[in-house]
Design an enzyme around this catalytic site. Sequence first.
Site, PDB file in Angstrom:
ATOM      1  N   SER A 128       6.422   5.133  -3.352  1.00  0.00           N
ATOM      2  CA  SER A 128       7.524   5.064  -4.053  1.00  0.00           C
ATOM      3  C   SER A 128       8.140   3.863  -4.283  1.00  0.00           C
ATOM      4  CB  SER A 128       8.788   5.713  -2.931  1.00  0.00           C
ATOM      5  OG  SER A 128       9.144   4.872  -2.053  1.00  0.00           O
ATOM      6  N   LYS A 166      13.200   0.509   0.295  1.00  0.00           N
ATOM      7  CA  LYS A 166      13.634   1.057  -0.978  1.00  0.00           C
ATOM      8  C   LYS A 166      14.856   0.276  -1.311  1.00  0.00           C
ATOM      9  CE  LYS A 166      12.504   5.474  -1.039  1.00  0.00           C
ATOM     10  NZ  LYS A 166      11.619   5.283   0.084  1.00  0.00           N
TER      11      LYS A 166
END
EC number: 3.4.21.88
Length: 207
Positions: A128, A166
């Site tokens: 990701s 993230k």
Amino acid sequence: MTEPHANKQLEILRFIYDTVEERAFPPTVREICSAVDLSSTSTVHGHLARLEKKGYILKDATKPRAIEVTEKGREALGIKPKDIPIVGVVTAGQPILAVQDIDEYFPLPPDLENDAGELFMLRVHGESMINAGILNGDHVIVRKQSSANNGEIVVAMTEDNEATVKRFFKEDGYYRLQPENDTMDPIILPVVQILGKVVGLYRNNID
């Protein structure tokens, strides 16, 4: 060179090292004079020149106060290289349960030696964060901290006690943990706990 001179140089070397460790930048020549009981700045400059010749320090001619203690200099002081604990695996895809156990240790990269924070490493699983250059199997170096600025890459703990890597954004009334992968959606949370900010990356294989 006489023994007293050698001892004085090690005393200067130790003061430079301790000062950089404490405040992240080296002392002035006058501060060195005061710390090691020398009245002449030219004498200090002479000792610094000899320390540089020995390979114990590096000086930047374009920056008068830029003095760095080298690995050889740290060895002369009996200082062992610092290590970063590797505390487990964190996902860059779906969040997984955070791992707090220390698996092993990794030598601290030279460019982070003056980082005043508490550092740890995590191994990344998932894709990701590939647009940020963080790939599956990489190790991220993380500075332990509980806050971050918008846009910084963090290791965050979700409300389900799961950790994820993230990009952090504080929005109006919620937090957005944004992946760096165009095919993945952000994680939206009312509350988020930041474990640290990603400050480095280590990759031991190249495809």
